[in-house]
Design a protein around this motif. Structure first.
Motif, mmCIF file in Angstrom:
data_model
loop_
_atom_site.group_PDB
_atom_site.id
_atom_site.type_symbol
_atom_site.label_atom_id
_atom_site.label_comp_id
_atom_site.label_asym_id
_atom_site.label_seq_id
_atom_site.Cartn_x
_atom_site.Cartn_y
_atom_site.Cartn_z
ATOM 1 N N THR A 1 0.812 -1.220 0.000
ATOM 2 C CA THR A 1 0.000 0.000 0.000
ATOM 3 C C THR A 1 0.845 1.268 0.000
ATOM 4 O O THR A 1 0.375 2.317 -0.450
ATOM 5 C CB THR A 1 -0.925 0.025 1.223
ATOM 6 N N ILE A 2 2.064 1.192 0.509
ATOM 7 C CA ILE A 2 2.866 2.411 0.564
ATOM 8 C C ILE A 2 3.142 2.945 -0.838
ATOM 9 O O ILE A 2 3.209 4.161 -1.054
ATOM 10 C CB ILE A 2 4.185 2.169 1.331
ATOM 11 N N TRP A 3 3.259 2.058 -1.830
ATOM 12 C CA TRP A 3 3.491 2.520 -3.202
ATOM 13 C C TRP A 3 2.227 3.144 -3.791
ATOM 14 O O TRP A 3 2.308 4.077 -4.594
ATOM 15 C CB TRP A 3 3.981 1.359 -4.062
ATOM 16 N N ARG A 4 1.061 2.682 -3.372
ATOM 17 C CA ARG A 4 -0.179 3.329 -3.787
ATOM 18 C C ARG A 4 -0.269 4.713 -3.143
ATOM 19 O O ARG A 4 -0.664 5.694 -3.806
ATOM 20 C CB ARG A 4 -1.382 2.487 -3.381
ATOM 21 N N ASP A 5 0.113 4.812 -1.862
ATOM 22 C CA ASP A 5 0.101 6.111 -1.188
ATOM 23 C C ASP A 5 1.052 7.080 -1.879
ATOM 24 O O ASP A 5 0.742 8.269 -2.031
ATOM 25 C CB ASP A 5 0.488 5.949 0.278
ATOM 26 N N MET A 6 2.215 6.589 -2.295
ATOM 27 C CA MET A 6 3.175 7.431 -3.006
ATOM 28 C C MET A 6 2.584 7.926 -4.322
ATOM 29 O O MET A 6 2.676 9.117 -4.651
ATOM 30 C CB MET A 6 4.461 6.642 -3.276
ATOM 31 N N THR A 7 1.953 7.025 -5.061
ATOM 32 C CA THR A 7 1.363 7.406 -6.352
ATOM 33 C C THR A 7 0.274 8.455 -6.158
ATOM 34 O O THR A 7 0.194 9.438 -6.914
ATOM 35 C CB THR A 7 0.777 6.163 -7.052
ATOM 36 N N LYS A 8 -0.558 8.264 -5.147
ATOM 37 C CA LYS A 8 -1.633 9.231 -4.905
ATOM 38 C C LYS A 8 -1.090 10.593 -4.486
ATOM 39 O O LYS A 8 -1.570 11.646 -4.940
ATOM 40 C CB LYS A 8 -2.581 8.697 -3.831
ATOM 41 N N VAL B 1 11.673 17.468 -2.468
ATOM 42 C CA VAL B 1 10.539 17.435 -1.537
ATOM 43 C C VAL B 1 10.693 16.276 -0.557
ATOM 44 O O VAL B 1 10.449 16.424 0.654
ATOM 45 C CB VAL B 1 9.213 17.327 -2.315
ATOM 46 N N SER B 2 11.125 15.124 -1.062
ATOM 47 C CA SER B 2 11.321 13.969 -0.177
ATOM 48 C C SER B 2 12.435 14.233 0.829
ATOM 49 O O SER B 2 12.341 13.835 2.002
ATOM 50 C CB SER B 2 11.653 12.731 -1.018
ATOM 51 N N LEU C 1 7.848 6.591 3.093
ATOM 52 C CA LEU C 1 7.401 7.073 1.786
ATOM 53 C C LEU C 1 8.463 7.979 1.158
ATOM 54 O O LEU C 1 8.759 7.873 -0.045
ATOM 55 C CB LEU C 1 6.074 7.817 1.936
ATOM 56 N N ALA C 2 9.053 8.863 1.948
ATOM 57 C CA ALA C 2 10.038 9.807 1.422
ATOM 58 C C ALA C 2 11.281 9.091 0.909
ATOM 59 O O ALA C 2 11.812 9.411 -0.165
ATOM 60 C CB ALA C 2 10.416 10.819 2.500
ATOM 61 N N LYS C 3 11.753 8.103 1.669
ATOM 62 C CA LYS C 3 12.977 7.407 1.259
ATOM 63 C C LYS C 3 12.749 6.598 -0.009
ATOM 64 O O LYS C 3 13.621 6.542 -0.883
ATOM 65 C CB LYS C 3 13.471 6.517 2.391
ATOM 66 N N ARG C 4 11.591 5.977 -0.116
ATOM 67 C CA ARG C 4 11.301 5.242 -1.348
ATOM 68 C C ARG C 4 11.173 6.198 -2.534
ATOM 69 O O ARG C 4 11.629 5.899 -3.644
ATOM 70 C CB ARG C 4 10.025 4.423 -1.178
ATOM 71 N N SER C 5 10.560 7.344 -2.295
ATOM 72 C CA SER C 5 10.452 8.341 -3.360
ATOM 73 C C SER C 5 11.830 8.840 -3.782
ATOM 74 O O SER C 5 12.096 9.050 -4.980
ATOM 75 C CB SER C 5 9.589 9.519 -2.895
ATOM 76 N N MET C 6 12.710 9.030 -2.810
ATOM 77 C CA MET C 6 14.068 9.468 -3.134
ATOM 78 C C MET C 6 14.808 8.417 -3.947
ATOM 79 O O MET C 6 15.574 8.749 -4.861
ATOM 80 C CB MET C 6 14.840 9.779 -1.845
ATOM 81 N N THR C 7 14.585 7.154 -3.635
ATOM 82 C CA THR C 7 15.236 6.083 -4.390
ATOM 83 C C THR C 7 14.780 6.099 -5.842
ATOM 84 O O THR C 7 15.596 5.994 -6.769
ATOM 85 C CB THR C 7 14.925 4.721 -3.744
ATOM 86 N N PRO D 1 1.399 13.302 2.502
ATOM 87 C CA PRO D 1 0.567 12.225 1.967
ATOM 88 C C PRO D 1 -0.337 11.621 3.028
ATOM 89 O O PRO D 1 -0.064 11.702 4.222
ATOM 90 C CB PRO D 1 1.605 11.199 1.484
ATOM 91 N N THR D 2 -1.402 11.018 2.558
ATOM 92 C CA THR D 2 -2.263 10.223 3.429
ATOM 93 C C THR D 2 -1.766 8.789 3.386
ATOM 94 O O THR D 2 -1.834 8.131 2.341
ATOM 95 C CB THR D 2 -3.721 10.283 2.953
#
Length: 535
Positions: free
Chosen positions: A47-54, A203-204, A216-222, A506-507
């Motif tokens: 779900t964390i990847w869905r939260d990132m996408t949203k 932003v991350s 979420l931020a670390k995955r976005s940074m990756t 993010p939510t």
């Protein structure tokens, strides 16, 4: 530059284009980032990847809306401020714009709504397809726009019709496969990817510095670091291809970017630093790198890169040939039928017709180019030199920032592989403060591309000075004030919305049992508590 109708029309188009281009690169890049993130979500079910996408989708949506609002005006300006341009090349230029609107923009716009409102109504795979279609649509929009723009830089697949006084398509496949357009497309799209990557990275990094939404931020940074490294490397490679094509098709632009006043023996040196002086035609405090320009610009050790003064001398000959074509054209148009056209006039136009645009440069000084004096011809030939100082430094700022983005994304890519993204707070601050820099680089690139082809609106075919509408200067000045006011308000609104969305964050939804099992945080597949070894 005097504030006449030509200067004001150029200023209006430049300002609206620069405003519009604040939104375009982020839209192009974020659309692909969203598609990558949702692909990971569909593949892993986490779900964390869905939260990132949203979350990043909200920022994409705000930016997309502003891009649409500012982009609509761009096409209307062709009719409002550039009516003769629209008449002269509308048969060629209008086709890519129409296809962009019918195919690319409607594809993108139609599926944006499904992206935002289809999460609970579509299956995972169906929604992923929607997201990829949004990304493809945004990239196709850029393709067709840049096919049109590339034709302005290298007008292929079209010919001038003396009867209609217009450029008409002779080979639409040549327009589509124009090498300048293709190089501009991949270079511009890669630049958009870099903009989005640095934005997501910055932003991350801010979230990590604040200790918020860390997973979420670390995955976005990756994602941003790996995507941004590939994109920034592509920008350099594809930019080199654009430079090579410019050496073939826009020699004056290349000479002006390098402030090369005189032709040097091959291979020419690259001026790494200096202060060009267009009045004295020299570059002060120049620092040269031997052979580099020749290698980059011609990819050989023997081909010359012509200097500005030699190109001006050639332009005088082109202007004189253009006058012959202009004279033949007047004779052709005076004939009452095609059969009455004198054979000599037809032969002269066929021999010199490719240079008629150079004769139109004289319209700035005399109504009838055939009446031009030698002094006016010389002035017109020097008009072919664009603003050297602004081009010289815009190019170097763009290239310097591009190299910085490679270093920045490579650094965070290495840190992500070692799971040490938060190890150096000062690097996180650098990422945050780097957020606006890709836009600076993109705007500098726009200046290099568009100012570099002046005084042409269509390279070698139609001078900018004769392409404008017959409007009063006060009318154009009033519209400039109106556009700048409205666009500034829109920009402020967008910034407030973006900053509010970022501050709110993010939510995040709690992990599902499948998430916990994958991370080793929950019981094993048989329902037993995990040991430390099993975790």
């Amino acid at each position: 530059m005097d504030l006449d109708i030509v200067a004001l029309s150029r200023l209006q188009f430049a300002l609206t284009a620069l405003y519009h281009f604040l939104f375009v690169p982020l839209t192009i890049g974020l659309a692909v980032v969203l598609a990558i993130m949702e692909t990971v979500y569909v593949m892993t079910g986490r779900t964390i990847w869905r939260d990132m996408t949203k979350f990043w989708g909200v920022l994409f949506g705000i930016n997309f809306a502003m891009g649409v609002a500012t982009g609509i005006v761009m096409e209307f300006q062709f009719g409002m401020n550039w009516s003769y341009y629209s008449h002269y090349v509308g048969d060629v230029f209008g086709a890519p714009l129409a296809i962009e609107g019918l195919m690319a923009f409607f594809l993108e716009a139609s599926f944006v709504g499904l992206f935002f409102f289809g999460w609970d109504k579509l299956s995972k795979v169906a929604h992923l397809i929607v997201t990829w279609l949004v990304a493809i649509g945004s990239n196709l929009s850029a393709l067709w726009i840049l096919i049109a723009n590339g034709w302005m830089q290298n007008p292929v697949g079209a010919a001038f019709n003396p009867q209609t006084m217009r450029m008409e398509v002779t080979d639409f496949a040549a327009v589509l496969t124009n090498p300048v357009a293709q190089a501009k497309f991949v270079h511009t799209v890669s630049a958009g990817y870099t903009v989005a990557a640095i934005f997501v990275l910055g932003v991350s990094a801010w979230y990590v510095l604040k200790g918020r939404h860390l997973e979420l931020a670390k995955r976005s940074m990756t994602v941003a670091a790996s995507f941004g490294l590939a994109a920034s490397l592509s920008v350099v490679v594809l930019g080199d291809e654009s430079g090579y094509l410019s050496t073939e098709h826009q020699k004056m632009k290349v000479a002006s970017i390098e402030a090369m006043w005189k032709t040097e023996p091959a291979p020419a040196a690259f001026t790494a630093f200096g202060f060009p002086d267009q009045r004295t035609r020299e570059t002060h405090f120049a620092v040269h790198i031997p052979m580099l320009l020749g290698l980059i610009g011609t990819r050989s050790l023997t081909k010359e890169v012509p200097g500005i003064e030699d190109l001006v001398a050639r332009a005088e000959d082109h202007i004189r040939d253009g006058i012959k074509a202009y004279d033949a054209l007047q004779t052709i148009r005076q004939a009452r039928s095609d059969a009455e056209v004198p054979p000599q006039a037809r032969a002269d136009f066929e021999a010199h017709g490719n240079f008629m645009g150079y004769a139109l440069l004289l319209k700035r000084y005399v109504d009838d180019p055939r009446q031009a004096t030698a002094e006016q011809i010389t002035k017109a030939s020097w008009d072919l030199v664009p603003p050297v100082f602004s081009l010289y430094w815009s190019f170097r700022i763009m290239v310097g920032l591009g190299m910085f983005f490679i270093v920045l994304t490579a650094t965070f890519f290495v840190l992500s592989t070692r799971r040490r993204l938060d190890a150096h707070p000062w690097l996180l601050k650098v990422a945050v403060f780097s957020i606006p820099l890709p836009w600076v680089a993109a705007e500098m690139g726009w200046i290099v591309a568009e100012v570099g082809r002046q005084p042409w609106v269509i390279e070698g075919v139609l001078p900018t000075a004769v392409a404008v509408s017959n409007l009063g200067a006060a009318t154009v000045l009033g519209t400039i004030v109106g556009f700048v006011t409205i666009y500034t308000i829109l920009f402020v609104i967008e910034m407030k919305l973006m900053l509010k969305a970022i501050r709110n964050g993010p939510t995040e939804h709690p992990p599902t049992p499948a998430d916990a099992w994958r991370t080793g945080a929950g019981p094993d597949i048989a329902g037993r508590p995990r040991t430390s070894l099993g975790a």
